[in-house]
Structures are given as C-alpha cells and as structure tokens.
Design an enzyme around this catalytic site. Structure first.
Site: not given
Ligand code: BG6
Length: 290
Positions: A160, A206, A265
C-alpha cells in the site's frame, strides 16, 4: 542498524523498533517492525514516501503512510481488521541489514502464524519480506508459504505505497489505459474500462485496476522526477487519494495533506491467491527514482 525508539513524529505510547538500511550518500530506507511498514525511503536525502503528520505510532494502529503491508485481506473483513493483520502485528528481523558485494543493502523480515493470526485466520503460514536498497531503487521480494500438510488457503497481498508528491493534481500515471477497474467510490460494483492514456487525479479516487502491465510511471513526484514501478506476480494496481472530505473523516490524516500523496499500490487483490499445502507464492516490486 537495529534500534529502539520513537518511530515517528507523534510520541509513541509504546516503544517501536525501526531497522535502517543505510547505503551511504544519504540514501536510506527505514522499516518500522510494526507491520514491517517502510516508513522512509530517502534517495540522496530526498524523501520519496509520504507519512502523515497525524500518523499514530502506538504499536497498534496501522501506520498512515509509507508502505503498509496488506495481507491476508484487502479491504474490510469479517474476521479481523481492514486490510488484514500483517500491517498491525510486529514482524521479526530475519536478516539484519547487510552490505552486498554490489554495495547495495539487504535486509529480511518475516512473520509466521501465531495465536493472534490463527484467531482471525486459522492457517499455518510463513511470510518473508526481503528489501534491497540500491542507489536509486528499492526492491521488495515477498514469499508466502503454506507450511501446512493438508489445508489449502487463499489470500490477498498488496503493498500500500504512499508516494510523496508536491501536488497530486500534477501527477500522471501511465500503464492503465484499456484496463478494467472497479470504482470503490461509486460502490456500484460495475466494471469500467480506463480510456485515458495517462490517469490524473482531481477528486476522491479509489480504484482497483485489473490485469495491469508490469510497469507504471508516475510523473511529478518529489523534485519533479518520475517514479518507475515494476511489479511481478502482482496483477492489480490500486490508485487511491482521499481528497478533501474523506481526508477529514480519516483521523490519522491531516485535512490539508491529500495534495501531497498518491497511493499507487501493487497487489493481488481482484482474485485471491490460492495456495496448496507445502507450496509457495512469490511476488516482487521495484521502485526506481528516474
Ligand atoms: C486503499 C483502499 O487501498 O486503502 C481504500 O482501496 C481505503 O478503499 C484505503 O480507504 C485506506 O485504507 P485504510 O484502512 O488504511 O484507511
């Protein structure tokens, strides 16, 4: 180097440990063992990753920024936290940073199933994460092993990655034209096809792009340079920016920070990886400052 101490700008409630890969010439990579989250990658002293000023380093919450490790679930989940447990448990150092003959620095991290992981996901596994810091590159090699004798399991995997950018509105992402995607903003479950030769971001975004090519380039990252992403065995690419309103909803993200980050990502998330007992899955990624 393997040190204990505060892992970020907010004072840590519990001590966190970080491992630093130092290649010299102010080129470093810092991994917080909480989630094996890469929290900094500096190339010639220039930070390449975004970490929110509101990020919490309490050894519990996922770190908002850098490169959280998403496994075994992408998104929400009935059995545990959103995006799985790997980003919120403490990893082990399998190999402390070591200089290779090439001058590059290598380190390895791992987790294996334990009581906590089995309470959410009752499978015997081993996950290894190898990082190599080169002059202008960061390499990631991931191995997922089904160490059981008779049970098949399935999982998602994703890096991520939050890139630091001066202004997200000026970034272009290549390599997505023609790819189908799910738009998680509209939540209509429909499949769309990307028509643009380069993708730009001017609103809450997203998207999970499927069967993307091995390479993407992001323009206008820090110092107006380009970032090349190369990925292997990661068929999907998620593009995310929370924009104004969503940013306000996220507690550990500053209201005014959304222009300074772009998440691109690499993952295996549209379809799960199915892993038979006694077998392994490998995936890798290379980030390169151009
Ligand atoms: C992204 C998702 O990878 O991560 C989103 O596609 C999500 O939907 C984002 O909001 C952040 O996620 P988190 O759990 O770290 O707030």
């Amino acid at each position: 180097m393997y040190s204990s101490g505060s892992g970020g700008s907010n004072m840590a409630a519990a001590p966190t440990s970080v491992v630093v890969l130092d290649r010299g010439n102010n080129t470093t990579c810092t991994i917080n063992l909480h989630g094996a989250t890469v929290v900094s990658w500096r190339v010639n002293n220039q930070e390449q990753l975004f970490v929110s000023k509101q990020a919490v380093f309490d050894g519990k919450k996922a770190i908002r920024g850098g490169i959280p490790f998403v496994f075994p679930q992408f998104g929400s989940w009935n059995y545990g936290p959103q995006h799985g447990f790997a980003r919120v448990i403490r990893w082990h150092v399998e190999k402390s940073p070591e200089r290779l003959p090439s001058g590059d620095i290598e380190a390895m991290f791992c987790i294996v199933d334990n009581e906590v992981t089995r309470s959410m996901w009752n499978f015997p596994f081993r996950l290894s994460y190898r990082l190599i810091l080169r002059e202008k590159e960061l390499h990631f090699n991931i191995g997922v092993y089904n160490v059981g004798k008779d049970v098949t399991f399935s999982f998602n995997l994703l890096l991520h990655t939050y890139f630091k950018v001066p202004d997200v509105r000026r970034c272009q992402i290549t390599g997505l034209q023609g790819c189908t995607f799910v738009d998680k903003v509209t939540r209509d479950g429909a499949m769309y096809q990307e028509v643009r030769d380069v993708v730009t971001i001017n609103e809450y975004t997203d998207r999970v792009y499927q069967n993307t090519p091995q390479e993407h380039i992001i323009t206008n990252v820090v110092s107006n340079r380009k970032m090349r992403i190369q990925k292997y065995n990661f068929p999907d690419t998620v593009v995310w920016n929370p924009w104004v309103e969503k940013a306000r909803e996220i507690q550990d993200f500053g209201d005014d920070e959304y222009p300074n980050m772009i998440c691109v990502e690499a993952g295996h998330v549209s379809a799960p990886v199915i892993l038979l007992p006694g077998t392994a899955f490998e995936a890798s990624e290379i980030l390169q400052v151009m």
